[in-house]
Design a protein around this motif. Structure first.
Motif: not given
Length: 126
Positions: A70-81
């Motif tokens: 659902g929309s509340s669990e969608r990933i919009c972005s990420f960073v690889l640390l």
């Protein structure tokens, strides 16, 4: 949710922290599994956190994941640390787990960049 996201990456992520409280979407602070990421990389010895094959693989996996939630669990972005979680900063618990709350606090600047329009080269949009 965390377990499902890690499973979706097929072992390429060693661990991650989900950000997104009081936000419209989730964003991730991620640590690569260097062995699995190197298998995807087409450039031996490259910085895996910015390797186009690794980044593309994860974008594809997160897009697939987004189609199943659902929309509340969608990933919009990420960073690889690049920097591992710091025990001195409290990012690792006594039982050697990642302290999600501490990571979000210590790395709050990176979390904010995950949600800004002009985030920088290290923030990857899904």
């Amino acid at each position: 949710m965390r377990a499902a996201i890690l499973a979706a990456t097929r072992g390429v992520l060693l661990d991650m922290v989900v950000a997104g409280e009081n936000r419209e979407a989730c964003a991730l602070l991620c640590w690569l599994n260097p062995t699995e990421a190197a298998r995807i990389s087409k450039t031996p010895g490259a910085d895996l956190t910015s390797d186009p094959a690794v980044v593309g693989f994860l974008q594809d996996r997160f897009r697939d994941y987004n189609e199943t939630v659902g929309s509340s669990e969608r990933i919009c972005s990420f960073v690889l640390l690049k920097d591992p979680p710091s025990m001195a900063a409290g990012e690792i618990t006594d039982k050697a787990y990642v302290n999600q709350r501490a990571v979000l606090k210590v790395r709050s600047e990176q979390v904010e960049r995950l949600y800004t329009l002009e985030a920088g080269a290290d923030v990857i949009r899904v």
